[in-house]
Motif scaffolding. Structure first.
Motif, short mmCIF file in Angstrom:
data_model
loop_
_atom_site.label_atom_id
_atom_site.label_comp_id
_atom_site.label_asym_id
_atom_site.label_seq_id
_atom_site.Cartn_x
_atom_site.Cartn_y
_atom_site.Cartn_z
N ASN A 1 45.22 73.68 25.83
CA ASN A 1 46.57 73.20 25.48
C ASN A 1 47.42 72.89 26.70
OD1 ASN A 1 46.15 73.34 22.69
ND2 ASN A 1 46.76 75.49 22.60
N TYR A 2 47.10 73.53 27.82
CA TYR A 2 47.86 73.32 29.07
C TYR A 2 46.86 73.05 30.20
CZ TYR A 2 51.51 75.22 26.14
OH TYR A 2 52.38 75.42 25.08
N PRO A 3 46.25 71.88 30.17
CA PRO A 3 45.16 71.57 31.10
C PRO A 3 45.68 71.18 32.49
CG PRO A 3 45.58 69.68 29.71
CD PRO A 3 46.50 70.77 29.23
N ILE A 4 44.76 71.12 33.43
CA ILE A 4 45.10 70.64 34.76
C ILE A 4 44.37 69.32 35.00
CG2 ILE A 4 45.63 72.90 35.73
CD1 ILE A 4 42.82 72.92 36.96
N ASN A 5 44.98 68.46 35.81
CA ASN A 5 44.38 67.15 36.07
C ASN A 5 43.46 67.20 37.29
OD1 ASN A 5 46.05 67.05 38.37
ND2 ASN A 5 47.68 65.99 37.25
N ALA A 6 42.83 66.09 37.57
CA ALA A 6 41.86 66.03 38.68
C ALA A 6 42.51 66.30 40.03
CB ALA A 6 41.18 64.67 38.68
N GLU A 7 43.76 65.87 40.19
CA GLU A 7 44.44 66.08 41.46
C GLU A 7 44.61 67.58 41.75
OE1 GLU A 7 48.62 64.89 43.76
OE2 GLU A 7 48.32 64.37 41.65
N ILE A 8 45.01 68.34 40.75
CA ILE A 8 45.18 69.78 40.93
C ILE A 8 43.82 70.44 41.18
CG2 ILE A 8 45.79 71.92 39.72
CD1 ILE A 8 48.21 70.48 38.58
N GLN A 9 42.80 70.00 40.46
CA GLN A 9 41.47 70.54 40.68
C GLN A 9 41.02 70.32 42.13
OE1 GLN A 9 38.76 68.92 37.75
NE2 GLN A 9 40.10 69.49 36.05
N ASN A 10 41.30 69.13 42.66
CA ASN A 10 40.91 68.82 44.04
C ASN A 10 41.71 69.64 45.06
OD1 ASN A 10 39.03 66.94 43.15
ND2 ASN A 10 40.45 65.22 43.28
N ILE A 11 42.99 69.83 44.78
CA ILE A 11 43.82 70.66 45.66
C ILE A 11 43.27 72.07 45.71
CG2 ILE A 11 46.09 71.76 45.91
CD1 ILE A 11 47.32 69.17 44.79
#
Length: 343
Positions: free
Chosen positions: A18-28
């Motif tokens: 319900n409150y996912p993270i995007n690819a940018e945050i995953q890469n950070i």
């Protein structure tokens, strides 16, 4: 019955969906995790500053504080890596008082655990998106780890939790650094036994599953001072304490021996201004002793926008701690530059 079952909470998987993270945050996070791992394994000689409020009680103030840290990080990034503290779970010695945002998203309203789980996830996501920092939190409840496991880059286990089997075994399944604080008694063997347990693999029950872990080689110690039988604070950040810990590490086969020194709590007797002096003493000990230079990987500092602390309610001061007293921003900024100069 002594328990009243109020509501069944969503699983970590549900909350994350319900409150996912995007690819940018995953890469950070991936990049930050590698940089922090390199410090603990000795590949990087950067020094860690794990710094921030005693408790993260207000999302806007916390994110404001992180943006200030970001400006400092850019100036000292060649020597110091900042890991902000966003502590959403607060252990209470007597069980009374504010237990953190996970309990009360609004400190002046009644507890609401569902709202709290959502609030802490949203705050950590916002922190990364706005500041580029992945942060540290305290693992008060091992079963809650996976609500934030895709966001955090550092976890601390507190002095009153470090002997608990479930904390130790849960840490053994993490892939980020986890600091085990010395217990309030100050016993180094308890702390080091916790590190031994967490660095090994285990099979146990976790969130109604039989799970198996591989061990966390980045588990390490945190010195936070102790309390004697009279309730008096006993610091353990001095040169002799660090040498003793090094000797204890050398007696057994540990992976990546490391310590973080907590400059507040019983090391400062909660005299928050003393954190400046304590930090400088620890850095001096590193400078004069090559073995301690390798062992001491960073400092843990309680800091916020305003100096000191305040009670909940009344004329609330923005950016001032509602739990333990913290350094104010001006002192914190100066201290970070001092740390970079002394490293």
């Amino acid at each position: 019955m002594g328990f009243e079952f109020i509501k069944k909470l969503p699983t970590p998987e549900d909350i994350r969906k319900n409150y996912p993270i995007n690819a940018e945050i995953q890469n950070i996070k991936a990049a930050r995790d590698k940089e922090i791992r390199d410090i603990f394994t000795g590949k990087s000689k950067k020094f860690l500053a794990i710094i921030g409020p005693c408790s993260a009680d207000n999302e806007d103030a916390v994110c404001d504080y992180l943006l200030r840290l970001r400006k400092v990080q850019e100036k000292i990034q060649d020597k110091v890596l900042i890991i902000p503290r966003i502590y959403t779970n607060k252990p209470r010695t007597t069980g009374e008082g504010y237990k953190g945002m996970v309990h009360q998203p609004d400190p002046e309203k009644n507890p609401d655990m569902l709202a709290g789980l959502i609030a802490i996830r949203k705050m950590h996501i916002r922190a990364i998106a706005e500041s580029g920092f992945t942060c540290a939190d305290e693992m008060l409840y091992p079963e809650n780890w996976r609500y934030l496991s895709d966001l955090l880059s550092y976890v601390a286990v507190g002095a009153r939790s470090v002997e608990n089997q479930q904390h130790r075994l849960t840490v053994s399944g993490m892939d980020i650094p986890a600091g085990m604080k010395n217990p309030t008694s100050g016993d180094f063997s308890v702390m080091l036994n916790s590190v031994t347990a967490a660095q090994g693999g285990h099979r146990f029950i976790y969130r109604n599953w039989e799970v198996e872990t591989t061990g966390n080689e980045l588990t390490h110690t945190i010195l936070r001072g102790a309390v004697n039988k009279h309730g008096e604070a006993i610091p353990n950040y001095h040169y002799e304490d660090l040498r003793l810990l090094l000797e204890k590490y050398q007696e057994k086969s540990f992976k990546n021996p490391a310590v973080i020194v907590d400059t507040n709590h019983s090391n400062s007797n909660k005299q928050h201004k003393q954190q400046i002096r304590i930090a400088q003493e620890v850095l001096h000990s590193r400078k004069v002793d090559p073995e301690l230079n390798d062992l001491v990987k960073g400092l843990m500092i309680e800091s916020y926008i305003e100096s000191g602390n305040q009670k909940i309610g009344g004329n609330h001061i923005y950016g001032k701690s509602i739990t333990d007293p913290c350094l104010g921003w001006e002192d914190s900024e100066k201290l970070l530059y001092t740390i970079a100069e002394m490293c």
